[in-house]
Scaffold this motif. Structure first.
Motif, PDB file in Angstrom:
ATOM      1  N   CYS A 190      -4.836  17.309   2.445  1.00 45.78           N
ATOM      2  CA  CYS A 190      -4.496  16.087   1.998  1.00 45.78           C
ATOM      3  C   CYS A 190      -5.345  15.097   3.153  1.00 45.78           C
ATOM      4  O   CYS A 190      -5.806  15.719   4.258  1.00 45.78           O
ATOM      5  N   HIS A 191      -5.575  13.820   2.543  1.00 45.80           N
ATOM      6  CA  HIS A 191      -6.410  13.018   3.392  1.00 45.80           C
ATOM      7  C   HIS A 191      -5.705  11.636   3.454  1.00 45.80           C
ATOM      8  O   HIS A 191      -5.292  10.994   2.492  1.00 45.80           O
ATOM      9  N   ASP A 194      -7.279   8.956   1.155  1.00 44.28           N
ATOM     10  CA  ASP A 194      -7.276   9.116  -0.324  1.00 44.28           C
ATOM     11  C   ASP A 194      -6.063   8.397  -0.550  1.00 44.28           C
ATOM     12  O   ASP A 194      -4.873   8.873  -0.906  1.00 44.28           O
ATOM     13  N   GLU A 196      -5.312   6.789  -3.379  1.00 41.26           N
ATOM     14  CA  GLU A 196      -4.940   6.934  -4.759  1.00 41.26           C
ATOM     15  C   GLU A 196      -3.764   8.000  -4.793  1.00 41.26           C
ATOM     16  O   GLU A 196      -2.824   7.947  -5.483  1.00 41.26           O
ATOM     17  N   ASP A 197      -4.187   9.266  -3.960  1.00 38.80           N
ATOM     18  CA  ASP A 197      -3.518  10.373  -4.040  1.00 38.80           C
ATOM     19  C   ASP A 197      -1.998   9.898  -3.238  1.00 38.80           C
ATOM     20  O   ASP A 197      -0.934  10.367  -3.677  1.00 38.80           O
TER      21      ASP A 197
END
Lengths: 225, 225
Positions: A190-191, A194, A196-197
């Motif tokens: 995971c980032h 990110d 959106e995520d």
DNA sequence: GGCCAATTTCAACAATTGTTGAAAAAGAAG
DNA sequence: CTTCTTTTTCAACAATTGTTGAAATTGGCC
């Protein structure tokens, strides 16, 4: 050739606000010097003071600048959500209305908004200013969202509702702090960047959290089975 | 009359650590001067440097002191939870194991622990240090909890799992920041200082959040119906 | 051009910052 | 007591802080 001529006064003003926004977000209020801000803005040291007065007022100005825009965008989303659902919105729809403005349009493209959200994360978790400033800038709007959530969760107790919002606020805050911790914890799966995520996961997680407080006959007490 | 004679060396050391803990928690790293710490500790300005070296090392020392104790307590709770459930723990039980040490025994009575948790909240949300320091001090243990949660939620995708923990971490962080915001937002209905209340609500909210990612046939995609 | 106001620069201010080295005090050991 | 080490104090350091007032520059308007 009609060159767009923005007034130099506004240029400097916004340059200072932008630089202050970035520096405050990255290093906190006390971690930033007016000289650093001036240098990043490309102006003289004395200019921030000329425009905004003392350092503390500049900080407030940074906070205020985008607060109104964000509140406005959120309000529109909420109203649209209420109209669309004929005043029977789902919890998820309300949460999306609350979060979506932070991930659409300029808010995702512009570096300025990213800095601003990191700054809000800083303020929201600051024992010194968290209570006061967040209340001042955002709580009037939050009340609207609380009302909508009460509509979506009939019979829910107010105390549960406020604590649930508290959990949502915490998750959102940590997301926008963008510390990169989840990157290393997840081994690169995971980032932090990110959004959106993060958005989709926050919606799902917090919607379920709110739903768990739906008024029901049993399970009001805390005891384990 | 046997007076307990603690060594003065340790007295000063811990006095400095306590004062630093409190000040750092309240005002952040840059908002605190060594002179303020020394004054609160009742020692000379030069003494912190004598014991801990430069300011930054003192900060790390403060962070480290209780991290090991907390990690140990959490680990015990987790192991007990795993044994008790014969390696089939519920999500709620794991979350309780994770949170409970912060609300039992000395951790609730001692002002020092309260300050420490506020400090962790500060660090966790700091873009400067959040990623690095939290990883360094806590992530090895977090992995254990992640493993347990994976056990409790068979088939869950790792990305969902890490984001869910992220949400939990955010809620917990904001709780321990104790900004007093929920007090005013709720009109006095809830209180930042009521950690027991926060605990029960966080457990319920986040447990439901984790459960929402249970592997299921449908609803994996994000589209609305 | 000249005039006035707004803006920008410059230099300096008093106060405060973290850090240090030497002197002083306290403790331990003989 | 003397001697040696550890701890504590003290004074000072260079660097940096936010802020300011006066000078210099700019821009608009006649």
């Amino acid at each position: 050739m009609s060159v767009i001529r923005t007034e130099p006064r506004l240029d400097r003003r916004t340059a200072i606000l932008d630089a202050a926004e970035e520096q405050f977000a990255k290093h906190g209020y006390d971690g930033v010097t007016l000289r650093a801000i001036a240098k990043h803005a490309g102006v003289d040291v004395a200019l921030p003071n000329y425009y905004f007065g003392p350092k503390r007022d500049l900080f407030d100005a940074v906070l205020l600048r985008r607060a109104e825009i964000l509140n406005q965008a959120r309000l529109e989303q909420l109203d649209a959500c209420l109209v669309e659902s004929e005043r029977s919105p789902t919890v998820e729809a309300i949460i999306r209305a609350y979060l979506r403005p932070m991930l659409t349009g300029d808010h995702v493209r512009e570096e300025g908004w990213k800095n601003y959200y990191a700054l809000i994360a800083y303020v929201n978790n600051s024992p010194e200013w968290g209570g006061k400033l967040m209340t001042q800038f955002f709580d009037p709007l939050i009340e609207r969202f609380i009302d909508a959530l009460r509509l979506a969760l009939p019979g829910i107790e107010d105390r549960d509702l406020y604590w649930a919002y508290h959990c949502l606020s915490g998750a959102l805050t940590l997301t926008f702090a963008q510390t990169g911790r989840i990157d290393s914890l997840s081994g690169g799966l995971c980032h932090s960047s990110d959004l959106e995520d993060a958005y989709e996961h926050m919606v799902r997680f917090t919607a379920a959290g709110f739903e768990s407080f739906r008024a029901e006959a049993s399970s009001k007490k805390k005891g384990r089975p």
